[in-house]
Structures are given as structure tokens and as C-alpha cells.
Write a protein that holds these residues in place. Structure first.
Motif, mmCIF file in Angstrom:
data_model
loop_
_atom_site.group_PDB
_atom_site.id
_atom_site.type_symbol
_atom_site.label_atom_id
_atom_site.label_comp_id
_atom_site.label_asym_id
_atom_site.label_seq_id
_atom_site.Cartn_x
_atom_site.Cartn_y
_atom_site.Cartn_z
ATOM 1 N N LEU A 106 29.969 45.314 35.662
ATOM 2 C CA LEU A 106 29.618 46.148 34.506
ATOM 3 C C LEU A 106 28.129 46.045 34.208
ATOM 4 N N SER A 107 27.594 44.828 34.233
ATOM 5 C CA SER A 107 26.162 44.640 33.937
ATOM 6 C C SER A 107 25.318 45.402 34.936
ATOM 7 N N LYS A 108 25.696 45.279 36.192
ATOM 8 C CA LYS A 108 24.912 45.925 37.247
ATOM 9 C C LYS A 108 24.908 47.456 37.058
ATOM 10 N N LEU A 109 26.099 48.020 36.835
ATOM 11 C CA LEU A 109 26.185 49.475 36.693
ATOM 12 C C LEU A 109 25.470 49.945 35.424
ATOM 13 N N TRP A 110 25.507 49.122 34.405
ATOM 14 C CA TRP A 110 24.797 49.426 33.150
ATOM 15 C C TRP A 110 23.300 49.441 33.415
ATOM 16 N N HIS A 239 30.337 39.621 45.154
ATOM 17 C CA HIS A 239 29.564 39.523 43.919
ATOM 18 C C HIS A 239 28.413 40.516 44.036
ATOM 19 N N PRO A 240 28.134 41.308 42.969
ATOM 20 C CA PRO A 240 27.094 42.340 43.115
ATOM 21 C C PRO A 240 25.725 41.782 43.484
ATOM 22 N N ASP A 241 25.476 40.538 43.105
ATOM 23 C CA ASP A 241 24.177 39.968 43.481
ATOM 24 C C ASP A 241 24.315 38.970 44.629
ATOM 25 N N GLY A 242 25.484 38.947 45.229
ATOM 26 C CA GLY A 242 25.717 37.960 46.292
ATOM 27 C C GLY A 242 25.307 38.491 47.655
ATOM 28 N N ASP A 243 25.595 37.690 48.692
ATOM 29 C CA ASP A 243 25.237 38.132 50.053
ATOM 30 C C ASP A 243 26.389 38.962 50.642
ATOM 31 N N ASP A 244 26.301 39.173 51.948
ATOM 32 C CA ASP A 244 27.275 40.050 52.595
ATOM 33 C C ASP A 244 28.508 39.313 53.113
ATOM 34 N N CYS A 270 37.633 54.483 44.355
ATOM 35 C CA CYS A 270 36.692 54.822 45.426
ATOM 36 C C CYS A 270 35.342 55.261 44.873
ATOM 37 N N THR A 271 35.335 55.957 43.729
ATOM 38 C CA THR A 271 34.026 56.320 43.162
ATOM 39 C C THR A 271 33.327 55.062 42.618
ATOM 40 N N MET A 272 34.105 54.125 42.099
ATOM 41 C CA MET A 272 33.491 52.861 41.652
ATOM 42 C C MET A 272 32.812 52.168 42.838
ATOM 43 N N MET A 276 28.912 51.221 43.558
ATOM 44 C CA MET A 276 28.484 49.836 43.841
ATOM 45 C C MET A 276 27.872 49.700 45.232
ATOM 46 N N GLU A 277 27.938 50.790 45.996
ATOM 47 C CA GLU A 277 27.484 50.785 47.392
ATOM 48 C C GLU A 277 28.241 49.762 48.225
ATOM 49 N N VAL A 278 29.526 49.724 47.979
ATOM 50 C CA VAL A 278 30.422 48.843 48.740
ATOM 51 C C VAL A 278 31.278 49.760 49.615
ATOM 52 N N PRO A 279 31.513 49.379 50.893
ATOM 53 C CA PRO A 279 32.301 50.266 51.767
ATOM 54 C C PRO A 279 33.691 50.559 51.207
ATOM 55 N N LEU A 280 34.197 51.750 51.498
ATOM 56 C CA LEU A 280 35.526 52.133 51.016
ATOM 57 C C LEU A 280 36.600 51.453 51.859
#
Ligand code: MSP
Length: 658
Positions: A106-110, A239-244, A270-272, A276-280
Motif C-alpha cells: 500500500l505504501s509503495k503504490l501510494w 517484498h516491494p523493496d526486496g530482491d528478486d 492481475c491489475t494489482m 507492482m510490476e510483478v509477473p502475472l
């Protein structure tokens, strides 16, 4: 890289029923099979604990919501343990790592300005936990639940979902396997053809406080779906700030779910992920619904929910798992009946599989000293059985990895039925009498090999009975898995050659004892559930469901002769354009052109299972339009309300049946 499979996380506002067990059994079966094939697998299921529904359930019990959830989770875990579900993680949305992830996302998307605050007026459905627009409502009620809605104006936070529509449509179009089955994919594309608005992702605490607080506004909690869907990434360690490193598990290979929650997954989730630029995920598979036999919805509140523990206690855990996967095609709806369960159990497990295994083991004990016999020379019947087995293992694998459980089991059962037929035709008792030990050994060896074959493939569906069967054959599930990998690796020539000669066998009690009548616990339940007039019947004389409808007035032989029955081979199978439960078939009954027949057998068979089958057709039935499509005849099938089996015969098309 590991194979990652998930079920929905279940609301803890009630206890589990067969619908919840169904999804979980399917995911468990795929996980077990994947592991048998030597791959790493991670299987996650769990509970969805926030939101209004759960809060109301807690309030109704006068309990604090978290205490209510802790209590309810016990029954969900118990159901899973009863059904032999081997999950790797049981996630709860109240788990600290999950809550932390929701806050971080939520913080990241905000921060990225993908969430904004706005005032909104809409129709709110508590049952569906969502807002609807005026045009969505059906008769002024929630289109999903049929429950009343309330007009609410409030300030909330919104996720910019609409801006991802085109990207999502392109992904669905470019990846045919992404949403399955095909019909569901079309449904989602249809939904996306309309304007896609933004998603309200908050609830004011003043109205509903049981949720994860928004990190940027303490007056609000997160909308339950926004929270719940993220569980899939919590399970992958994202984690949005984590590694791959989460990519070791992600993307999920399968999100398995019921058709009721397809939109939330295929669109919201899927839109979320796109934001987040995370693969579907690789595949979202939406299965059908178990309903009451009249097609009505099964639910706790309607009092028609089937208790999965009762089935497991009365029929056994493994037969229960088997029934759900065998009885209907995974994408289709199906009506549950205890009669249907009993018939399926007796036909497939007691008669076909149980009988074949028992015959093989006991004849080997009686006439060949109870050890795996040596091969003698092979004849044509043996070769035919071997080719069938080579085909069956490949078909089983192809169907199972595509979630076509029923077709996979049918492929296996073709071999099991062939095994019984082989015994009948090769007549080991006559070979024994004639002292032809070499041929007797070869015949029984084949039967034992098919038993091993079946025991191995069934390990993912019926883990305990399969282990029991393999143990009787002196083998372990691990040996079965080795054989499977070897066989699928291309060595199908050895497909019926897995047992070392000389291995000691154990006959034991029948693996699937026949139920001559409904098990006591269920019979009692049915008796109490039966409407008053029916109770007057003399129980001993009560006819079975199938006989009941036929036993009205006797008819004369002349009357019977008016019905023209003949054999027909199914040439083509297509979906009915207007009815979910119907197929439109082209059937060759020996006439110049094939007949078009509309049949309600879709919940029982896939198109693949039908093509090539020869059935019995009522040929002189007046043509009739069924939901707008002409039907020029009827297929005979066993089963009162639900089709249990089509009447099939081995004769050329057009042969008279009398
Ligand atoms: N909590 C949400 C899911 C969130 S996932 C991020 C939810 N929970 S639920 O408890 O209502 O479970 C719904 C799921 O249970 C369905 O999608 C399906 O998997 C299963 N089933 C519930 N009833 C069913 C039937 N009658 N038949 C088949 N499956 C059904 O929705």
C-alpha cells in the motif's frame, strides 16, 4: 525454481463444506503428482480473516474477531487434515508477515500515486463485500449473492485499476493458457470489453474496523480483497523493496479457484500485479460449482451443504477424494447426491479396481505360491494390453497436468476395465485346471502389473489406499514414483514390467469393500431429511431411485416395441450455444447422415471422453428443440437425476438394440 500452486483463502465466517474441500483436494492432487514426477512443489492454502463478513460472524457469537478466527481456523485445518491435504503453508491474513506485506505494498503504490482519495456513491453488498453500480443490480439486489444492497456515499481510497485494462487484455490474448478453461477466459475478456473503473480499496473504520490499517490514513482499513489477494505473494516471500529471490517460487503456476471468484483474480489481482510490476501468474484455473441435485446453490445458510467429514467417515477419505475428481469435469458444475456417490464407489472402486486387484492377488496366491510370477511368451492379447497401458500412462499425465482429473482417471480406468476383461477372456482358472502354468503365470503377471500401474498413478488422488495397494504388491510409493519418471521419460515399452519376479505378495481384505446399501450414518441423515410422506414407506421394500421412476404402470410388450433402440457412434461433440450443461452431438446411427442429439451429459463427460464411444440411441423419438437446438433422438444413460454412465455397447453403428 519450484512449482507453486494455491487455493483461495477461505472466509472463516462458517465451517468448511464439500465445495471448499473440492478446490483443496484438486490442488493437493496436482502437488502430489508434481512431486512424484520429481519436481519441487509448494502448495499454499489458508484463511481470509478480515472484512465485514467475518466481523459479523464474530459479533454474532459475541466474540472478539481475532479470537473468533483462531477458533474457526481449527475446523478448517481439521478438514484439511481429514482430507489428507499436504499443504506446505497454511496462511492466515492475520499472520504478521502477511500484514507487513500488505502495508508495504500500500505504501509503495501510494508513493507512486497509484492510489488516490475520492468520494464515492454506490450500492454496497455486505454479502459480496463490494460496491455495485446501479446498472449492475439485479432486481435491485446484489447480482452475486442475491442479497439486499445499501446505498452508501463515502470518502475512500481508490487503486487506479482502470489504466491497466489494455495491458491485461493483451496479456490474456497472447497467453491462451492464462485463464482456463477457455469459456472462462472468454468471460473475462467480455468483462474487460466494458469500461474498467478504479477499485475502491479501503473501508472507513467508522463503518468497519476489522482489517489492516492503511499506512497513510489511520481512519481507514484495507478492503478485504486487496488484503486477501496479496497472500499469494506473501507465500512467495515477496517484498516491494526486496530482491528478486521471490522469483524462485513466483509466478504461481496455478491459482485454483471456483468460478465465483474469477473476476477478483483475473482482473483485480492481475491489475494489482501489473501496478507492482510483478509477473502475472501462469494459470488461473476456475472450476465449476457443486450444487444440490436440482442445481440450486449449496450453502450453510440454506442447510443443504454437504458435510465432507461425514463422507470421509462413512465411505473413506480416499474414495471421497476420488469421487470429487472423477465425477465431474473440473470446469463444469455438478449436482451432488449420495446415491451418485454410492454408485460411483461401487462401480469404479469396488467392482473395477478392487475386483481386478483382488482377483490378481488371490489367484496368484492360490495357484502360483503368492509371489510375482515370471513372464512366459506373449500373445496378441498381451501385446494389446501393453499398448493400451503405454497409451494410458501418457494420457493420464497429459490430462492430469492440465487439471482434467476426470479424463485422467478415465484413461486409467480404461486400462483397469481392460484388465478385468483380460482375466475373463484368458480364463486363468481354466489354465490352472489344464496345468498350463507358464501361460497362467504370464496372465497373472499382467494383472499384477496393471494393479501396480493403477496403484502408482492413484497415489496423488488416493494416497493411503494407493500405498496399501503397492504394499500388497511388495512395492513402495517411492518405487512407484521411480517407475513413473522412468516411464514418462520415454520408456513406455517397459510400462507393464515393473515388478521383480519372486517378490512376495499379500492378498489382504478387499481394498474397496462393496457397499450393498447406503452406509448407516448417511442413511440416518437421509431418513431424517426426507419429507414426511416419504417416511411412511416400507424401508425394506423401498425401490432404488432408478427403479422408482420406472415402476409406475406396467406396459405391454407392444408398447415397448414402439421404442426403436439402436447403437450410435458419437462422431462430434460441441458445446450447446445457450446451455452450460448441454452438449450437441453428431451421432452415426447407420443412416446416411449423422443425427444431431442434444444431451445433458456435460457434467459427467468431457468431449474427449465421448468421441468414438458407441451408445444406445432412442431413434424414433419425435425431434424437439432443446434451448433452441434441435435434438433428433436421445442417448440412454444410467442414473436417476445425474448421469452416472452412458449405456455403451461394442457393436457397429445402427445395430438394433432390443
Ligand atoms: N475469501 C475469498 C477468497 C479470497 S482468495 C484471495 C472467498 N472465500 S470462500 O470461503 O467464499 O471460498 C470460495 C471458494 O470456495 C470458491 O472459489 C471455491 O474454490 C470454493 N467453493 C465454495 N463453495 C463451492 C461449491 N459449492 N462448489 C465448488 N467450490 C466452491 O471467496
Amino acid at each position: 525454481m519450484s512449482f507453486y500452486i494455491t487455493t483461495p483463502i477461505y472466509y472463516v465466517n462458517g465451517r468448511p463444506h464439500i465445495g471448499h474441500a473440492y478446490t483443496t483436494i484438486a490442488a493437493d492432487t496436482i502437488t502430489r503428482y508434481t512431486r512424484m514426477k520429481g519436481e519441487n512443489a509448494f502448495f499454499m492454502t489458508g484463511t481470509d480473516e478480515h472484512g465485514q463478513k467475518v466481523l459479523e460472524a464474530a459479533e454474532a457469537r459475541g466474540m472478539d474477531p481475532k479470537a473468533h478466527c483462531d477458533d474457526m481456523v481449527v475446523s478448517w485445518k481439521q478438514m484439511m487434515s481429514e482430507m489428507d491435504i499436504g499443504f506446505d503453508r497454511f496462511i492466515r491474513t492475520t499472520d504478521p508477515d502477511h500484514q507487513a506485506l500488505v502495508v508495504a505494498v500500500l505504501s509503495k503504490l501510494w508513493d507512486q500515486e497509484l492510489i488516490y482519495k475520492d468520494s464515492y456513491t454506490g450500492w454496497y453488498s455486505t454479502a459480496a463485500e463490494r460496491f455495485w453500480t446501479e446498472k449492475d443490480l439485479v432486481d435491485g439486489k446484489c447480482p452475486d449473492s442475491g442479497q439486499p444492497v445499501e446505498k452508501i456515499t463515502e470518502t475512500n481510497y481508490f487503486f487506479k485499476m482502470g489504466q491497466y485494462r489494455d495491458e491485461l487484455v493483451a496479456h490474456i490474448e497472447q497467453n491462451p493458457g492464462f485463464i482456463q478453461p477457455e469459456s472462462r477466459r472468454n468471460e473475462v475478456l467480455g468483462f474487460l470489453r466494458k469500461d474498467l473503473g478504479d477499485l475502491c480499496i479501503s473501508r472507513p473504520k467508522s463503518r468497519m474496523s476489522w482489517g489492516i490499517e492503511l499506512p497513510f490514513d489511520s481512519e481507514f482499513v484495507t478492503y478485504v480483497w486487496f488484503d486477501a489477494l496479496l497472500n499469494y505473494l506473501t507465500g512467495a516471500g515477496y517484498h516491494p523493496d526486496g530482491d528478486d529471490s521471490y522469483l524462485d517460487r513466483w509466478p504461481a503456476d496455478f491459482h485454483v479457484l471456483g468460478k465465483d471468484i474469477l473476476t477478483t483474480h483475473a482482473v483485480y489481482w492481475c491489475t494489482m500485479l501489473l501496478a507492482m510490476e510483478v509477473p502475472l501468474p501462469t494459470c488461473i484455473y476456475a472450476h465449476g460449482w457443486w450444487t444440490a441435485t436440482d442445481g440450486s446453490k449449496m450453502s450453510k445458510s440454506l442447510g443443504n451443504a454437504i458435510d465432507v467429514s461425514l463422507l470421509a467417515n462413512e465411505f473413506g477419505v480416499d474414495p471421497t477424494r476420488f469421487f470429487f475428481l472423477r465425477e465431474i469435469r473440473f470446469g463444469a458444475d455438478g449436482g451432488f447426491s449420495y446415491d451418485g456417490f454410492l454408485t460411483r464407489y461401487n462401480a469404479d472402486l469396488a467392482n473395477d479396481l478392487g475386483n481386478m486387484v483382488h482377483r490378481g492377488l488371490s489367484m496368484t496366491r492360490n495357484w502360483l505360491g503368492g509371489t510375482v510370477p515370471e513372464w512366459g511368451p506373449l500373445n496378441e492379447a498381451d501385446e494389446a494390453l501393453r499398448s493400451l497401458a503405454a497409451r494410458a500412462v501418457v494420457d493420464f499425465d497429459r490430462h492430469l497436468v492440465g487439471m482434467h482429473f476426470s479424463a485422467a482417471l478415465e484413461a486409467l480406468w480404461e486400462l483397469v476395465r481392460a484388465g478385468n476383461k483380460y482375466i475373463d477372456e484368458q480364463q486363468p482358472w481354466a489354465l490352472n485346471k489344464a496345468g498350463n502354468t507358464e501361460r497362467l503365470a504370464t496372465v497373472l503377471r499382467h494383472v499384477l502389473e496393471i494393479s501396480f500401474f493403477a496403484g502408482t498413478l492413484l497415489a496423488c488422488v488416493m494416497p493411503s489406499r494407493s500405498a496399501d495397494l503397492l504394499q500388497r504388491l511388495g512395492r513402495s510409493p517411492e518405487a512407484g514414483a521411480d517407475w513413473l519418471r522412468y516411464t514418462l521419460g520415454g520408456s513406455t515399452d517397459q510400462v507393464l514390467n515393473a515388478l521383480p519376479a519372486g517378490l512376495a505378495l499379500t492378498v489382504g481384505d478387499p481394498l474397496f469393500p462393496r457397499f450393498r446399501e447406503m452406509p448407516e450414518g448417511i442413511a440416518k441423515l437421509l431418513e431424517t431429511a426426507e419429507p414426511a410422506p416419504k417416511k411412511k414407506k416400507d424401508k425394506k421394500k423401498a425401490p432404488k431411485a432408478a427403479a422408482k421412476s420406472a415402476a409406475s404402470e406396467p406396459i405391454s410388450f407392444e408398447d415397448f416395441q414402439k421404442v426403436q433402440l439402436c447403437t450410435g457412434r458419437i462422431l462430434e461433440v460441441a458445446d450447446h450455444p445457450n446451455a452450460e450443461r448441454l452438449f450437441v452431438l453428431k451421432v452415426d446411427i447407420g443412416e446416411e447422415a449423422p443425427r444431431q442429439i442434444v444431451a445433458g451429459i456435460k457434467s459427467r463427460y468431457s468431449a474427449d471422453e465421448l468421441v468414438g464411444r458407441t451408445c444406445v440411441v432412442v431413434a424414433n423419438l419425435k425431434p424437439a428443440k432443446l434451448r433452441g437446438v434441435e435434438s433428433q433422438g436421445m442417448l440412454l444413460a444410467a442414473g436417476a437425476k445425474e448421469v452416472v454412465d452412458l449405456v455403451s455397447v461394442g457393436a457397429d453403428p445402427g445395430t438394433i438394440v432390443r
